[in-house]
Each structure stands twice: as C-alpha cells, then as structure tokens.
Enzyme design. Structure first.
Site, PDB file in Angstrom:
ATOM      1  N   LYS A   1      27.228 121.073  25.114  1.00 45.01           N
ATOM      2  CA  LYS A   1      27.868 120.475  26.280  1.00 45.01           C
ATOM      3  C   LYS A   1      27.024 120.519  27.551  1.00 45.01           C
ATOM      4  CE  LYS A   1      31.935 119.008  26.209  1.00 45.01           C
ATOM      5  NZ  LYS A   1      33.084 119.643  26.416  1.00 45.01           N
TER       6      LYS A   1
ATOM      7  N   HIS B   1      40.164  96.083  34.951  1.00 50.67           N
ATOM      8  CA  HIS B   1      41.029  96.763  33.961  1.00 50.67           C
ATOM      9  C   HIS B   1      40.207  97.674  33.046  1.00 50.67           C
ATOM     10  CE1 HIS B   1      44.026  93.648  35.044  1.00 50.67           C
ATOM     11  NE2 HIS B   1      42.985  92.834  34.997  1.00 50.67           N
TER      12      HIS B   1
END
Ligand code: ARG
Length: 457
Positions: A282, A155
């Site tokens: 980035k 999960h």
C-alpha cells in the site's frame, strides 16, 4: 489577578474561573492586544487625557512585555482570565501608576473586538499568500501540460476529451474567487471598534479617527453597540474558508481517484504518501484524504459561530468568547491544508500516457464524430443518432471509433469519408476547441499567460 475584584467579597469558584477564562486560547492575541493598547495610549495622550510621560512609560512597558513574551522570558500563565488582564496586570507590575491609566475610556468589549480584527486581518494576508503559492504551482503544471490529453468527465463517466492543463485550470479559477472573497472581507471589516467602550462609547474626548488610523483601519465603526458585538466578518471569513476547503476537498477527491490502481493517472511522491501497517503493497493518499476530512471541521466552525450569534441580544454577551477557538482552528486548518497541498501537487508525477490512453477509450470523441456529419450538412439530431448506432457497432466489435473500419462507417452512413479519422483524433478534438475557456492549446495558452500576469501582482 482580576481586573474587577472591587465589587466582590467572595473568591470566584475555581470551576467558574476555569470555565470563564479564555487565556488558554486568546493568548495568541498578545501581539494584537499590545499593538491596540499602544495606539489607545497614544491617542489618550494626544487628547490630553493622559500625560506624554505616562504615555511614554506605557508604550515602553508594553514594548517590553511584547519582547519578553516573544523571547520566552515572560510566560503567559493561566491564573489570569484573559490576555487583556494578563497584559494590563503585567504593565502595572512593571511601570506602576501610569499602567493603571491605560484602560481609561476603554472596555474589554471594544478591546477584544479590536484584537480579533487585527488578528484576522493579518491571517487573511497569510492565507492569501498561501493560496497564491498554490496557484503558482498550478499554473506551472498547466503550462507543462497543454497537450497532455485526458478524458473530461460528467457523472464520472468519460464525456469529452480535455487536457490536464484545462482540468487543473478549473481549480485555478476557484482559487482566484477564494482570493477575491478574502479581499472583499478584508476591505469590509477594516473599521476600528476601538472607542466603542463597553457598548455606549465614552464620556472622554477620544479621537477615534486617530486611533483607527494608527492601526491601519479605514476609519472607526459608526455605532458603538455594533462595534462591540459585530462578528459578521468572522462568519464571512469562516464562510470563505469553508468554500476554499470545499475546493481543496474536491481536488483531493480527484487526486485520490487519480492515484488509485484503477486510474493510475498520477503517482503521489513517497514524501506525500503513507503506508499500511499490514498490507506491504500500500501507498496511501492520506494527505488528500485528510484535507477532504478536515473540510468538515471548517464547516463546523462556520455553523458553530452562526448558531452562537443567532439569538444574542445587543450588545456584548459572553457567548461571543466562543468565536475564538473555532475560528483559530479553522484558520490554522486551512493554512496547513494549503501548504501541504502545494507540496503534494508540486511533487506528484503525472502518467501522461495512461491519461491519454484512457481518453482514447470510452468514445469521448463521439460528439466530434457527430459534428463531422453536421459539417457535411446533416442536422445535429440525425448525426447524434447515427453516431449512437456506430458506438453500438464499436461496442459489439470491441473497438474504438478511431479503430472502426471505414466500411463499417459507410454501412451506417455513406457520408463518411477517410477524413473522419483525422476529424476525431484526440489532438484535433481538443485543439479545435478554441473558444474562450475551452481546452484547445491556443485558448489555454492565452489563459496561462493571463494567469501569469495575474500572479505577478
Ligand atoms: N474573553 C472575552 C471574549 O473573548 C473578552 C471580553 C470580556 N468582556 C467582558 N465584559 N467580560 O469575549
């Protein structure tokens, strides 16, 4: 430039010609078309349907066409309808009368079915090699990381500790199945449609066994209508490629997560990342994102061909020409993704310390703490509940199970002794798991050795 002008009085409408033509994309089949024609002519001569001299002239002419296309001396031009017309017209242009006999006992329907099988068979070998290359890299990383601890997730929540070797080993198994699927497809499709004619075989005494053997097939197809209209193997291939891409896509998703600022489990190499035009900080995982994205494109090819085939009456219908562009694109896409993935994987850096630290936080040794109590004689259900309470205490105090004082342990259950810390240490938690397929070092080393042997054949 038509093979079928005789029955027509008027010229084909220009738009119809363009719409009907496949040469812009089936030109890539030229080698396979020529190879198939050489086998056909050889068989025709063996059966006395054409003379040895005619065959020699055809084979030489076709060889010259192949060479000239490869050297760029002969351009495949779009006034021809398809690659079959192009090759045959060129042959007649080069060798004259004998060239006109090549198509004896053959239709473009069995010809194109043959060409696609020859093409796909070759592409399967290339795909297989690319998957294998990726697996070699994967197994090497596994070998280097049998003690690189990291959290295993369910999960997307930290669940139990594993190692990087174990996590990557799951992908190794997926790729193994991908190779098996390709192998199965190649075996099942390996029958020759050549000699099926347009749909009903021919009246000439063709030796279909012989031409099949010349082309490396196990034998001829057993029903001429099926021979010209079977595209199952393409659907199977697109299905296998969809599954392969799904694996690459899941792997990509993990790489994207692991490369994020939040995880920092890995760092992609500069050569396999891209920047932002506005945000100077980035370093983006575009390659992994594109692999994930291109998966949809391969699924699209599968659904497209399934849909094209579903309503077709026997035997050949022109709809089937639509099998090519998507199949070619799916194969090209999968090949590109496999090569890029291998490069991305072999250059990325693993931040072992961050992974290990992440494994320490998040109570992933809680199951092991429960097992500790079970080993001291408590039923598992009771142990589960005691450890649940301990986890609450830890959350309250802001510490991990490893850092909780023995007094706090004993306050919840007097069974705890000093050996609890040893029992729940990350290394022990992992290395005690040594059943087949588990992450323990001993178990993993056996698997890695098996993988090495597997990769040697
Ligand atoms: N371009 C066609 C295809 O890809 C070749 C077969 C054409 N046969 C025909 N009868 N028109 O399917």
């Amino acid at each position: 430039m038509k093979l079928w002008g005789g029955r027509f009085i008027k010229e084909t409408n220009k738009l119809v010609h363009n719409f009907n033509s496949s040469i812009s994309f089936d030109s890539r089949l030229f080698r396979h078309d020529i190879k198939g024609s050489i086998a056909h002519a050889t068989m025709l001569a063996k059966q006395g349907i054409i003379s040895e001299d005619e065959k020699d002239s055809i084979v030489k002419g076709l060889g010259g066409i192949m060479e000239d296309i490869e050297n760029g001396l002969l351009k495949i031009t779009e006034e021809y309808e398809d690659i079959h017309s192009f090759v045959e017209s060129n042959l007649i242009g080069r060798i004259g009368e004998a060239g006109k006999k090549l198509h004896t006992g053959r239709s473009r329907n069995d010809q194109v079915a043959l060409d696609m099988k020859l093409y796909v068979r070759n592409e399967i070998d290339e795909l297989d090699q690319l998957i294998k290359n990726l697996m070699v890299t994967l197994n090497q990383i596994m070998k280097d990381n049998t003690e690189t601890f990291m959290p295993g997730f369910t999960h997307l929540q930290k669940a139990q500790p594993v190692t990087l070797a174990h996590h990557l080993g799951a992908y190794f198994e997926m790729f193994k199945r991908d190779r098996q699927r390709l192998y199965d497809i190649k075996n099942r499709m390996n029958t020759s449609p050549l000699g099926s004619g347009a749909l009903a075989g021919t009246t000439y005494p063709l030796d279909r066994d012989y031409s099949a053997k010349l082309l490396g097939f196990d034998g001829p197809t057993m029903n001429s209508m099926d021979g010209v209209s079977d595209r199952d193997y393409l659907i199977e291939l697109l299905s296998a490629l969809s599954i392969l891409m799904m694996h690459l896509s899941r792997f990509s998703e993990e790489i994207i997560l692991w490369n994020s600022n939040e995880y920092q489990f890995i760092e992609l190499d500069d050569a396999y990342s891209t920047g932002s035009s506005i945000m100077p900080q980035k370093k983006n995982p575009d390659i992994a994102e594109l692999v994930r994205g291109k998966t949809g494109r391969v699924y699209g090819a599968l659904i497209s061909l399934l849909t094209t085939m579903k309503g077709l009456p026997l035997a050949y219908n022109k709809d089937m020409q639509e099998d090519k562009e998507f199949t070619f694109d799916a194969i090209d896409t999968a090949k590109d993704c496999l090569s890029l993935f291998e490069g991305m994987l072999s250059t990325m850096k693993f931040n072992n310390a961050i992974m290990e630290n992440s494994a320490k936080m998040g109570f992933i040794n809680a199951t092991d703490a429960a097992d500790y109590l079970v080993n001291k004689g408590l039923p598992f259900r009771d142990a589960h509940s005691i450890i649940g309470k301990l986890v609450l205490t830890c959350i309250d105090k802001g510490v991990s199970l490893d850092d909780l004082k023995l007094d706090d342990y004993k306050a919840i259950s007097p069974i705890f002794e000093d050996d609890i810390y040893e029992a729940i240490s990350l290394k022990n938690c992992v290395n005690k798991r040594n059943t087949i397929g588990a992450p323990g070092k001993k178990a993993m080393e056996k698997i890695i050795k098996m993988n090495e042997e597997y990769l040697q054949v």
